[in-house]
Design a protein around this motif. Structure first.
Motif, PDB file in Angstrom:
ATOM      1  N   LEU A   2      26.074 -10.585  20.902  1.00 21.94           N
ATOM      2  CA  LEU A   2      26.520 -11.061  22.214  1.00 21.94           C
ATOM      3  C   LEU A   2      27.510 -10.093  22.854  1.00 21.94           C
ATOM      4  N   LEU A  28      21.449 -17.370  27.246  1.00 23.20           N
ATOM      5  CA  LEU A  28      22.505 -16.434  27.632  1.00 23.20           C
ATOM      6  C   LEU A  28      22.592 -16.464  29.148  1.00 23.20           C
ATOM      7  N   GLY A  53      30.368 -15.913  20.630  1.00 25.77           N
ATOM      8  CA  GLY A  53      29.059 -16.463  20.298  1.00 25.77           C
ATOM      9  C   GLY A  53      29.173 -17.822  19.683  1.00 25.77           C
ATOM     10  N   TRP A  76      27.306 -17.433  26.284  1.00 22.91           N
ATOM     11  CA  TRP A  76      26.383 -18.236  25.499  1.00 22.91           C
ATOM     12  C   TRP A  76      26.496 -19.693  25.914  1.00 22.91           C
ATOM     13  N   VAL A 123      22.646 -17.108  18.406  1.00 25.96           N
ATOM     14  CA  VAL A 123      22.780 -15.691  18.701  1.00 25.96           C
ATOM     15  C   VAL A 123      23.945 -15.163  17.871  1.00 25.96           C
TER      16      VAL A 123
END
Length: 80
Positions: A18, A39, A78, A32, A13
């Motif tokens: 994020l 998520l 992330g 994450w 991601v």
């Protein structure tokens, strides 16, 4: 290792994405989980899948996280 289910690629991601995403139910932050490629909404105890780098933010697609499983440690940024 979390994979996207197609070619064994590890799900990722974008860290900027994020920062923008929120749980659709609680409107709270998401963290994450690189091990599962999900998520995590800690408040809702839901894990939203990421497929081909795209977060699937539908509660009907989310995996409920049972209390026995516990939650992964929070990760604010992330994937690296």
């Amino acid at each position: 290792m979390a994979t996207d289910g197609r070619e064994g690629k590890k799900a990722n991601v974008d860290p900027r994405l994020l920062e923008l995403l929120a749980c659709p139910l609680t409107k709270g932050p998401l963290t994450w989980d690189p091990e599962r490629g999900e998520l995590i909404s800690r408040v809702a105890r839901l894990a939203y899948p990421v497929r081909d780098g795209i977060p699937i933010m539908l509660p009907s697609e989310a995996r409920a996280i049972p209390f026995e499983e516990g939650l992964p440690p929070p990760r604010l940024s992330g994937p690296s």
